[in-house]
Write a protein that holds these residues in place. Structure first.
Motif, PDB file in Angstrom:
ATOM      1  N   ARG A 254       0.637  -1.104  -0.190  1.00  0.00           N
ATOM      2  CA  ARG A 254       0.022   0.068   0.094  1.00  0.00           C
ATOM      3  C   ARG A 254       0.877   1.189  -0.319  1.00  0.00           C
ATOM      4  NH1 ARG A 254      -4.610  -1.996   4.204  1.00  0.00           N
ATOM      5  NH2 ARG A 254      -4.231  -4.252   3.870  1.00  0.00           N
TER       6      ARG A 254
ATOM      7  N   ASP B  99      -4.587  -2.877   7.920  1.00  0.00           N
ATOM      8  CA  ASP B  99      -5.770  -2.014   7.649  1.00  0.00           C
ATOM      9  C   ASP B  99      -5.891  -1.124   9.231  1.00  0.00           C
ATOM     10  OD1 ASP B  99      -6.640  -3.242   5.447  1.00  0.00           O
ATOM     11  OD2 ASP B  99      -8.156  -4.555   6.596  1.00  0.00           O
TER      12      ASP B  99
ATOM     13  N   LEU C  64      -3.236   1.942   9.215  1.00  0.00           N
ATOM     14  CA  LEU C  64      -3.444   2.836   8.314  1.00  0.00           C
ATOM     15  C   LEU C  64      -4.800   3.703   8.404  1.00  0.00           C
ATOM     16  CD1 LEU C  64      -2.263   0.917   5.240  1.00  0.00           C
ATOM     17  CD2 LEU C  64      -1.008   2.919   6.315  1.00  0.00           C
ATOM     18  N   ASP C  65      -5.743   3.228   9.249  1.00  0.00           N
ATOM     19  CA  ASP C  65      -7.075   3.686   9.291  1.00  0.00           C
ATOM     20  C   ASP C  65      -7.510   3.471  10.652  1.00  0.00           C
ATOM     21  OD1 ASP C  65      -9.634   4.583   9.208  1.00  0.00           O
ATOM     22  OD2 ASP C  65     -10.415   2.988   7.841  1.00  0.00           O
ATOM     23  N   PRO C  66      -7.466   4.756  11.568  1.00  0.00           N
ATOM     24  CA  PRO C  66      -8.039   4.352  12.912  1.00  0.00           C
ATOM     25  C   PRO C  66      -9.241   4.009  13.007  1.00  0.00           C
ATOM     26  CG  PRO C  66      -6.787   6.601  12.720  1.00  0.00           C
ATOM     27  CD  PRO C  66      -7.046   5.973  11.147  1.00  0.00           C
ATOM     28  N   THR C  67     -10.137   4.215  12.085  1.00  0.00           N
ATOM     29  CA  THR C  67     -11.559   3.654  12.297  1.00  0.00           C
ATOM     30  C   THR C  67     -11.815   2.167  11.854  1.00  0.00           C
ATOM     31  OG1 THR C  67     -12.071   4.246   9.871  1.00  0.00           O
ATOM     32  CG2 THR C  67     -12.157   5.994  11.738  1.00  0.00           C
ATOM     33  N   ALA C  68     -10.876   1.713  11.248  1.00  0.00           N
ATOM     34  CA  ALA C  68     -10.795   0.207  10.793  1.00  0.00           C
ATOM     35  C   ALA C  68     -11.062  -0.671  11.977  1.00  0.00           C
ATOM     36  CB  ALA C  68      -9.719  -0.107  10.088  1.00  0.00           C
TER      37      ALA C  68
END
Length: 374
Positions: free
Chosen positions: A32, A358, A361-365
């Motif tokens: 990524r 995931d 890279l994404d605090p909401t994942a």
């Protein structure tokens, strides 16, 4: 700069732990566009953790959706890694599962349920009677229905670690061996990683250190993690020409110490082991003394006519097991945790790496509910 003070350079993402989970996560991050740094406390090829050895069981005998979802992500990763030394990293020689006991993490789930769950995912599976199974695999004994999936077998463990490191470095990442991290501390601006050589700053840290998880993650509340030293063994086939699948035996409670698993390992024999029966240990003070070997040899004599029970060559490895045997895949602030793989994680590694990437890279994942911290 005084010892212990943070370095001036801050990395976006650091992965702590260079076993199969850490390397898979670093590779997923490079796919990524990231350039992570991996810090591993031991030297390349060490035998202190849970990722060494030539093979691991690529076992797909699950009925739970969260495991099958993770298996699908893992299979994409294994396939994307392609061939190494002229051979795929998965040897799909098939898996047989038998016995009337409980499958791992599937109390109340039988072989027919697993076959149905695999079929719903398009994964080939068939139920055989004992006589047909005996005809196909004469080195084994079967007393009842057998579940066979040709889309399973073994993962080439050591080759996978080498290939993942190669890909991480080729993509601009870095792997530092003999680089222990003693603790991680996060604040509003990032994470400090404490090492004997000083401190390092990062925006996000992924921690995949197996048996050392509680020590490194002292500030994060984890489920109880039980670290045990396990002692499977390789046994020599009586006839080298006999076909060998990978296998699970879900034994009835009280008959044997635990469920049995195993697989062929070319050049070493057929690996057979009881699942999670070892003594609890401090990972820094392992004895490397095999346990339950007499019972394991007795089991082999009864259930494997094609193996010589007197030829056991024991192996030492560690399990880090949660109370439910479910993995921990979650994020707390800027720290991502991968832990508690309970002796069943290796086959899922590329999928686990994708999930941890995931989360990094994404605090909401979020991972599947079964894998989240309470």
């Amino acid at each position: 700069m005084p010892p212990g003070s943070p370095t001036r350079t801050s990395r976006r993402i650091v992965v702590v732990g260079g076993g199969i989970m850490g390397m898979s996560t670093a590779w997923a991050l490079t796919r990524r566009g990231e350039r992570p740094i991996v810090l591993e406390r031991f030297a390349r090829g060490h035998t202190r953790g849970a990722s060494h050895g030539e093979t691991r069981n690529f076992n797909n005998a699950y009925a739970d959706a969260h495991y099958l979802d993770l298996l699908a992500r893992a299979r994409e990763g294994w396939d994307a890694l392609g061939e190494v030394d002229g051979e795929p990293l998965l040897r799909l020689h098939g898996l047989v599962s038998h016995g009337s006991g409980a499958a791992l993490g599937s109390v109340g789930i039988g072989l027919a349920d697993i076959a149905e769950a695999l079929g719903d995912r398009g994964i080939p599976a068939e139920l055989l009677d004992a006589a047909e199974a005996q005809r196909r695999w004469p080195g084994m004994r079967f007393d009842d229905t057998v579940l066979y999936s040709p889309d399973a077998g073994v993962a080439r463990a050591a080759a996978a670690l080498r290939e993942l490191e190669r890909r991480v470095v080729a993509a601009g990442g870095e792997v530092r061996w003999d680089s222990p991290v003693t603790a991680v501390e996060q604040d509003a601006d990032g994470v400090t990683l404490h090492t004997p050589a000083g401190a390092l700053r990062a925006d996000v840290v992924v921690v995949t250190v197996g048996a050392w998880s509680e020590g490194v993650l002292g500030g994060i509340r984890l489920p109880p993690l039980r670290v045990t030293e396990e002692s499977p063994a390789h046994f020599a086939p009586r006839d080298p020409a006999l076909p060998w699948p990978s296998f699970n035996h879900f034994v009835e409670p009280g008959t044997w110490p635990a469920n049995v698993y195993g697989m062929p390992t070319p050049g070493e024999g057929v690996k057979v082991g009881f699942h999670c029966v070892g003594d609890e240990v401090d990972p820094d003070a392992r004895r490397f003394t095999p346990v339950r070997q007499a019972e394991l040899a007795e089991y082999v004599r009864e259930w494997f006519p094609g193996l010589d029970a007197a030829t056991a060559v024991p192996i030492s490895c560690t399990y880090t097991t949660t109370p439910t045997e479910a993995f921990v895949l979650d994020r707390v602030g800027r720290v991502v945790v991968g832990a508690g793989f309970s002796g069943q994680g290796f086959k899922f590694a590329p999928g686990v790496g994708a999930v941890l990437a995931d989360l990094a890279l994404d605090p909401t994942a979020q991972a599947a509910p079964a894998f989240r911290l309470p």
